[in-house]
Write an enzyme that holds these catalytic residues in place. Structure first.
Site, short mmCIF file in Angstrom:
data_model
loop_
_atom_site.label_atom_id
_atom_site.label_comp_id
_atom_site.label_asym_id
_atom_site.label_seq_id
_atom_site.Cartn_x
_atom_site.Cartn_y
_atom_site.Cartn_z
N GLU A 1 40.08 42.90 -11.69
CA GLU A 1 40.42 44.31 -11.97
C GLU A 1 39.26 45.09 -12.58
OE1 GLU A 1 42.87 46.81 -11.65
OE2 GLU A 1 43.39 45.42 -10.05
N HIS B 1 36.04 44.91 -11.79
CA HIS B 1 35.25 45.43 -10.66
C HIS B 1 35.99 46.58 -9.98
CE1 HIS B 1 33.74 41.07 -10.55
NE2 HIS B 1 32.64 41.77 -10.77
N GLY C 1 29.64 48.04 -16.07
CA GLY C 1 30.61 47.77 -17.11
C GLY C 1 29.97 47.67 -18.48
N LYS D 1 31.10 45.80 -20.63
CA LYS D 1 31.20 44.39 -21.02
C LYS D 1 29.81 43.77 -21.09
CE LYS D 1 32.13 40.08 -19.47
NZ LYS D 1 31.78 39.47 -18.24
N SER E 1 36.43 38.43 -16.25
CA SER E 1 35.13 37.94 -15.78
C SER E 1 35.39 37.01 -14.60
CB SER E 1 34.43 37.17 -16.90
OG SER E 1 33.39 36.38 -16.36
P1 AMP Z 1 29.35 41.02 -12.08
O1 AMP Z 1 29.95 40.84 -10.72
O2 AMP Z 1 29.94 40.12 -13.12
O3 AMP Z 1 27.85 41.03 -12.04
O4 AMP Z 1 29.78 42.47 -12.56
C1 AMP Z 1 29.55 43.60 -11.76
C2 AMP Z 1 29.80 44.83 -12.59
O5 AMP Z 1 31.14 44.79 -13.09
C3 AMP Z 1 28.89 44.92 -13.82
O6 AMP Z 1 28.52 46.28 -14.03
C4 AMP Z 1 29.78 44.42 -14.93
O7 AMP Z 1 29.43 44.94 -16.20
C5 AMP Z 1 31.12 44.96 -14.49
N1 AMP Z 1 32.21 44.21 -15.11
C6 AMP Z 1 32.37 42.86 -15.12
N2 AMP Z 1 33.47 42.54 -15.84
C7 AMP Z 1 34.00 43.70 -16.28
C8 AMP Z 1 35.15 44.03 -17.07
N3 AMP Z 1 35.96 43.09 -17.55
N4 AMP Z 1 35.38 45.34 -17.33
C9 AMP Z 1 34.56 46.30 -16.85
N5 AMP Z 1 33.48 46.05 -16.09
C10 AMP Z 1 33.20 44.77 -15.82
#
Ligand code: AMP
Length: 271
Positions: free
Chosen positions: A25, A27, A137, A139, A175
């Protein structure tokens, strides 16, 4: 990318959400935000090898492209860019983007080279996708800060939006790596959010000593089975330098290994 060129010729604005896939959610919320701020939304899925250290989980990183494509469409992504490693890093690839100061904090200390990999892939994707706006994000607070700095320093004409952390019902930050937690580790993993909330309350109630907060957070986290603290930091929201006394809003950032899964979370603590 032909898709972007066409959209730009049509006068449309493009929002871009770079990801490593295995959508949750968090993403999808970034993509929905894209729909709110631009005419069209592109996301990318690429597990970027240059941001993983040799002992990290590049091979074990969860992947499910078919499922991702379906749910991203549902969240309003108009285009999903899924480049191959060979397209982005062909033989002889030799250029990387390096930030001087911000990587010398938090995750940059335990993951040497990580942010160089992040900046390089984000810059490359920006050139390929040519968005007007890109959404990241909060996060990954340090990542967002380093990307904002790169966009400013290297004159990218792209607006960066930081989107609030999306959480499970019990507070655990969503995550892709959470699927690797066993049921008992999943319970232990709650300690990150619990620590942040406890610290937020302490600061709101007048605590000004970061050492006390770090000590009580350490005790709380260690009381949960299967946890190993990487760092507990209270730092300046811009420079990420440690704060000596809490006399303004500060960033509290945590990295904790639960079993073999490294989790991060953060919160702004205000007086
Ligand atoms: P990732 O696929 O983990 O590299 O994340 C892709 C994007 O989604 C990055 O900008 C992260 O910061 C964002 N993101 C990952 N987890 C979350 C979350 N729980 N809430 C908001 N954004 C997130």
């Amino acid at each position: 990318m032909a898709w972007s060129q066409k959209r730009r010729q049509m006068g449309q604005t493009i929002a871009f959400v770079p990801t490593m896939g295995y959508f949750h959610e968090g993403h999808l919320e970034l993509m929905r935000e894209g729909r709110r701020v631009a005419d069209t939304v592109a996301a990318s899925i690429f597990v970027n090898p240059t941001q993983f250290g040799p002992t990290e989980d590049f091979d074990a990183y969860p992947r499910d492209l078919d499922r991702d494509l379906k749910i991203a469409q549902g969240a309003g992504a108009d285009a999903i860019f899924t480049p191959d490693r060979k397209d982005l890093y062909p033989d002889g690839y030799d250029t990387f983007i390096h930030a001087e100061k911000l990587p010398h904090h938090l995750c940059g200390l335990s993951r040497p080279g990580h942010f160089q990999g992040v900046l390089t892939i984000v810059a490359k994707l920006f050139h390929i996708v040519r968005p007007h706006t890109a959404i990241f994000g909060q996060k990954d607070y340090q990542q967002l800060a380093i990307i904002r700095q790169m966009v400013k320093d290297l004159n990218f004409d792209i607006r960066i939006i930081g989107f609030p952390t999306v959480r499970e019902k019990d507070g655990l930050a969503m995550s892709s790596r959470n699927v690797r937690l066993s049921p008992s580790q999943r319970i232990s993993a709650r300690c990150l959010y619990q620590s942040l909330i406890k610290a937020k309350e302490a600061v709101a109630n007048g605590e000004t000593d970061p050492k006390k907060i770090i000590a009580s957070t350490g005790t709380l986290i260690r009381s949960h089975p299967d946890t190993e603290i990487d760092y507990i930091k209270l730092c300046d929201t811009d420079t990420l330098d440690d704060v000596i006394v809490i006399n303004r809003s500060v960033l509290m950032a945590l990295a904790v290994k639960v079993g073999n899964t490294r989790l991060i979370d953060n919160m702004i603590l205000s007086q």
